[in-house]
Design an enzyme around this catalytic site. Sequence first.
Site, short mmCIF file in Angstrom:
data_model
loop_
_atom_site.label_atom_id
_atom_site.label_comp_id
_atom_site.label_asym_id
_atom_site.label_seq_id
_atom_site.Cartn_x
_atom_site.Cartn_y
_atom_site.Cartn_z
N ASP A 202 0.83 -1.21 0.00
CA ASP A 202 0.00 0.00 0.00
C ASP A 202 0.86 1.25 0.00
O ASP A 202 1.80 1.36 0.81
CB ASP A 202 -0.86 0.04 1.28
CG ASP A 202 -2.24 -0.56 1.06
OD1 ASP A 202 -2.76 -0.51 -0.06
OD2 ASP A 202 -2.79 -1.09 2.05
N GLU B 119 -13.85 -3.15 -1.50
CA GLU B 119 -14.04 -3.30 -0.05
C GLU B 119 -15.45 -2.89 0.36
O GLU B 119 -15.92 -1.79 0.05
CB GLU B 119 -12.99 -2.46 0.71
CG GLU B 119 -13.13 -2.60 2.22
CD GLU B 119 -11.91 -2.16 3.01
OE1 GLU B 119 -10.87 -1.87 2.40
OE2 GLU B 119 -12.01 -2.12 4.25
O1 KIV Z 1 -4.53 -2.34 4.29
C1 KIV Z 1 -5.20 -3.37 4.10
O2 KIV Z 1 -5.12 -4.36 4.82
C2 KIV Z 1 -6.08 -3.37 2.95
C3 KIV Z 1 -7.04 -4.52 2.83
C4 KIV Z 1 -8.15 -4.34 3.76
C5 KIV Z 1 -7.49 -4.73 1.44
O3 KIV Z 1 -6.07 -2.48 2.16
#
Ligand code: KIV
Length: 272
Positions: free
Chosen positions: A91, A190
């Site tokens: 991310d 989500e």
């Molecule tokens: O940060 C995370 O764990 C996520 C998932 C919920 C898809 O983005």
Amino acid sequence: MSTAKKEYRRVTVKSLVDMKKNGEKISMLTAYDYSMAKIVDSANVDVILVGDSASNVMAGHETTLPITLDQMIYHATSVIRAVQRALVVVDIPFGSYQSDPKEALRSAIRIMKESGAHAVKLEGGEEIKESVKRILNAGIPVMGHLGLTPQSIYKFGTYTVRAKEEEEAEKLLADAKLLEELGCFSIVLEKIPAELTKEVSESISIPTIGIGGGKHADGQVLVIHDLLGMTHEFNPRFLRRYMNLYEDMGHAISQYVTDVKNRDFPNDQEQY
Ligand code: KIV
């Protein structure tokens, strides 16, 4: 549509698109450290997400907003050292891509270069189009994330199901098509209605990965701490717990304390 499972020695972004074509569901889980990533990878999970949910489950913050790019790179580097098969997606954290596309590219490059990850994930559609384009132009694979996007929690105000109304559902569908057109290899959906997940998944050729998006997504993702029952206060309907580690670990640790206090640990065989 064939459901035969092909063996993937190393999962790539292309493998995921092939899995969708072949009707094979994609498994994805989060991991944030070496030891957990080793277990997750050994269990043949297709995609490991170094999620910014590390902000919640690793650092104890209420939201995903506080985690920094440096901290995400630290987690990703530890995960990469453990992984032999899974595709590792990281991310890009809040504040590292929203202000302008050049900053978004710089953040994505830092993640790829410093951690050795295989792809990045960003939240949003039309609003982040230029950033997605720039990152893709640099040869970095991008996973999208639509529906409940936790980095915007203060805009939504709650963690309830998104896109129940037609207008938001239409925007989500348009955003999914846009992300596919730009060249993203997959999209996380989500907490949206199952029927909308079905419509999106049938409208695009890249795989959708659901979390609270129902059974029609091309794959599923959960936060590993939730699946293992290490978090016990978080109980959304979509969560299936496969263990109750919060209790089991508590019992094991209490037993250790008792054994130490009672001079039962270590015993004669457990010393030199
Ligand atoms: O940060 C995370 O764990 C996520 C998932 C919920 C898809 O983005």
